[in-house]
Design a protein around this motif. Structure first.
Motif, PDB file in Angstrom:
ATOM      1  N   TYR A 156       0.793  -1.226   0.000  1.00 38.46           N
ATOM      2  CA  TYR A 156       0.000   0.000   0.000  1.00 38.46           C
ATOM      3  C   TYR A 156       0.832   1.287   0.000  1.00 38.46           C
ATOM      4  N   LEU A 157       1.945   1.297   0.729  1.00 38.68           N
ATOM      5  CA  LEU A 157       2.659   2.558   0.908  1.00 38.68           C
ATOM      6  C   LEU A 157       3.254   3.153  -0.368  1.00 38.68           C
ATOM      7  N   PRO A 158       3.878   2.357  -1.261  1.00 36.84           N
ATOM      8  CA  PRO A 158       4.481   3.000  -2.452  1.00 36.84           C
ATOM      9  C   PRO A 158       3.487   3.798  -3.285  1.00 36.84           C
ATOM     10  N   LEU A 159       2.360   3.197  -3.646  1.00 36.83           N
ATOM     11  CA  LEU A 159       1.381   3.906  -4.474  1.00 36.83           C
ATOM     12  C   LEU A 159       0.692   5.010  -3.683  1.00 36.83           C
ATOM     13  N   LEU A 160       0.423   4.754  -2.395  1.00 34.49           N
ATOM     14  CA  LEU A 160      -0.213   5.782  -1.579  1.00 34.49           C
ATOM     15  C   LEU A 160       0.670   7.024  -1.480  1.00 34.49           C
ATOM     16  N   MET A 161       1.965   6.839  -1.279  1.00 35.25           N
ATOM     17  CA  MET A 161       2.868   7.984  -1.187  1.00 35.25           C
ATOM     18  C   MET A 161       2.996   8.711  -2.523  1.00 35.25           C
ATOM     19  N   THR A 162       2.912   7.969  -3.616  1.00 43.39           N
ATOM     20  CA  THR A 162       2.925   8.602  -4.940  1.00 43.39           C
ATOM     21  C   THR A 162       1.701   9.496  -5.111  1.00 43.39           C
ATOM     22  N   LEU A 163       0.542   8.987  -4.690  1.00 46.33           N
ATOM     23  CA  LEU A 163      -0.700   9.761  -4.785  1.00 46.33           C
ATOM     24  C   LEU A 163      -0.645  11.001  -3.894  1.00 46.33           C
ATOM     25  N   LEU A 164      -0.130  10.836  -2.675  1.00 45.21           N
ATOM     26  CA  LEU A 164      -0.050  11.969  -1.757  1.00 45.21           C
ATOM     27  C   LEU A 164       0.930  13.025  -2.263  1.00 45.21           C
ATOM     28  N   ALA A 165       2.044  12.595  -2.834  1.00 49.48           N
ATOM     29  CA  ALA A 165       3.046  13.536  -3.320  1.00 49.48           C
ATOM     30  C   ALA A 165       2.490  14.439  -4.412  1.00 49.48           C
ATOM     31  N   LYS A 166       1.613  13.886  -5.242  1.00 50.02           N
ATOM     32  CA  LYS A 166       1.028  14.668  -6.334  1.00 50.02           C
ATOM     33  C   LYS A 166      -0.053  15.623  -5.839  1.00 50.02           C
ATOM     34  N   ARG A 221      -9.165   8.685   3.112  1.00 46.16           N
ATOM     35  CA  ARG A 221      -9.785   7.391   2.799  1.00 46.16           C
ATOM     36  C   ARG A 221      -9.840   7.181   1.294  1.00 46.16           C
ATOM     37  N   ASN A 222     -10.161   8.228   0.577  1.00 46.87           N
ATOM     38  CA  ASN A 222     -10.237   8.125  -0.876  1.00 46.87           C
ATOM     39  C   ASN A 222      -8.879   7.778  -1.481  1.00 46.87           C
ATOM     40  N   LYS A 223      -7.811   8.365  -0.938  1.00 44.44           N
ATOM     41  CA  LYS A 223      -6.469   8.053  -1.448  1.00 44.44           C
ATOM     42  C   LYS A 223      -6.082   6.624  -1.142  1.00 44.44           C
ATOM     43  N   VAL A 224      -6.463   6.113   0.019  1.00 45.46           N
ATOM     44  CA  VAL A 224      -6.175   4.716   0.359  1.00 45.46           C
ATOM     45  C   VAL A 224      -6.932   3.782  -0.579  1.00 45.46           C
ATOM     46  N   LEU A 225      -8.198   4.103  -0.868  1.00 43.89           N
ATOM     47  CA  LEU A 225      -8.989   3.281  -1.786  1.00 43.89           C
ATOM     48  C   LEU A 225      -8.393   3.295  -3.186  1.00 43.89           C
TER      49      LEU A 225
END
Length: 298
Positions: A108-118, A288-292
Motif C-alpha cells: 500500500y505505501l508506495p502507491l499511496l505515497m505517490t498519490l499523496l506527493a502529487k 480514505r479516498n487516497k487509500v482506496l
C-alpha cells in the motif's frame, strides 16, 4: 457540578504520559496547574484516578473505565471544529497516521505515497501498528486516522469497508528437493512450515482452518515478519503459506516459487477502518479516498 473540558484534556495527557511533569510539558502548562487540575478531577470522580508507582502515575480502575469515553468526547469536539473548516490538500501540512500491518506496507505505501506527493506535497504520513484490541480506542481518540487490517469484530462506532480480497498461496525455495512442478496436499502436510504471527502462542489462520478439516501440519519456525519468513524459505526446505499479493512481491527479489494452496481455505479480506466521528470530516474523507485509490492500483 459542571466540568471544565480542559480538565479532560489534562486527564488524557496524564493517562498518556504517565507522569505529571511530562503531561505539563505536553500541555504547555506549569506542573502546579496540572496538579491542581488533577485534584479537581479526583474530587469530581471521588477517586484518586492515578497512583504513584516510582516515577510513574498508574491509572486506577476508575480511570481505565473513563479514558475511552473521555477521549471520544475530546475527539468528537475536535472533529466538530475541524469539520467546519475547508480542507485544502495541496496546501495542507496535516500529519496523517495509519495503523497498517507490516506485511501490508509494501502493498500500500508506495502507491499511496505517490498519490499523496502529487495531490498534497506538504502532507506527511506515519504507518504504525496498533494492537487489535486497542484499535477502537486509538481511532476514537484520533491517535490514528485510519486502520487497514483483516475483518475484525468492532462496535457500531467503527465504520469499515473491504478494499481487497486476497487468496492464500504457498512459497518454497526454487531448490526445494521434494517439490517439482506441483504441490499436492500430502506433500504440503509432510513438509516443515514457517508461521508468521505477532502472537507468541496459538494457531495461525491457516492452521485453524486446516484443523476444521481434520488436517494438521508441522510448524518448525514461528516469526513476526513475512519478509523474514520468505528469506528463511529461500535458504531452506521449509514452506510458507501467505497472501498471494505478498508472495508475488517477495518472489521478485528472492529465490522462491509460488504454488496454489492444495486445499480450499477461505480468502483473506482486507478492510479499511475509521471512526464514525470522522465519517464526514473533509481531511479523513480525502485520506480514505487516497487509500482506496492505492488499493485499486489507480
Amino acid at each position: 457540578m459542571k466540568m471544565d473540558l480542559n480538565l479532560f484534556t489534562v486527564f488524557d495527557a496524564i493517562y498518556s504520559e504517565g507522569n505529571i511533569t511530562k503531561a505539563a510539558k505536553v500541555l504547555n502548562l506549569s506542573q502546579p496547574a496540572v496538579s491542581h487540575a488533577l485534584a479537581k478531577l479526583r474530587t469530581h470522580f471521588d477517586d484518586p484516578l492515578f497512583t504513584r508507582q516510582g516515577n510513574k502515575m498508574r491509572p486506577t480502575a476508575v480511570a481505565k473505565n473513563l479514558i475511552a469515553d473521555i477521549r471520544e468526547a475530546l475527539y468528537q469536539l475536535q472533529a466538530s471544529l475541524v469539520q467546519s473548516r475547508q480542507f485544502e490538500p495541496f496546501t495542507s501540512q496535516k500529519h496523517c497516521t495509519i495503523s497498517l500491518h507490516g506485511s501490508l506496507e509494501p502493498s500500500y505505501l508506495p502507491l499511496l505515497m505517490t498519490l499523496l506527493a502529487k495531490a498534497s506535497p506538504h502532507v506527511n504520513l506515519s504507518s504504525t501498528r496498533v494492537l487489535r484490541n486497542d484499535l477502537e480506542n486509538k481511532l476514537a481518540s484520533g491517535d490514528i486516522d485510519l486502520a487497514i487490517d483483516i475483518l475484525l469484530p468492532v462496535s457500531k462506532n467503527i465504520l469499515h469497508t473491504q478494499i481487497e480480497q486476497d487468496q492464500l498461496v504457498v512459497v518454497a525455495s526454487n531448490k526445494h528437493r521434494a517439490i517439482k512442478n506441483v504441490l499436492d496436499l500430502a506433500n504440503y502436510l509432510n513438509q516443515n512450515h514457517v508461521l508468521v504471527s505477532s502472537r507468541t502462542l496459538g494457531p495461525g489462520l491457516e492452521d485453524f482452518e486446516l484443523g476444521r478439516l481434520g488436517l494438521q501440519r508441522r510448524v518448525g519456525l514461528r516469526c513476526q515478519h513475512l519478509y523474514s519468513a520468505c528469506c528463511v524459505v529461500a535458504s531452506s526446505e521449509m514452506l510458507l503459506t501467505l497472501p498471494e499479493t505478498a508472495a508475488k512481491m517477495f518472489s521478485q527479489v528472492l529465490d522462491i516459487s509460488i504454488y496454489p494452496l492444495p486445499v480450499k481455505l477461505p480468502g483473506i479480506g482486507v478492510h479499511l477502518y475509521w471512526h464514525r466521528n470522522v465519517d464526514k470530516e473533509p481531511a479523513n474523507r480525502w485520506l480514505r479516498n487516497k487509500v482506496l485509490m492505492a488499493a485499486s492500483g489507480s
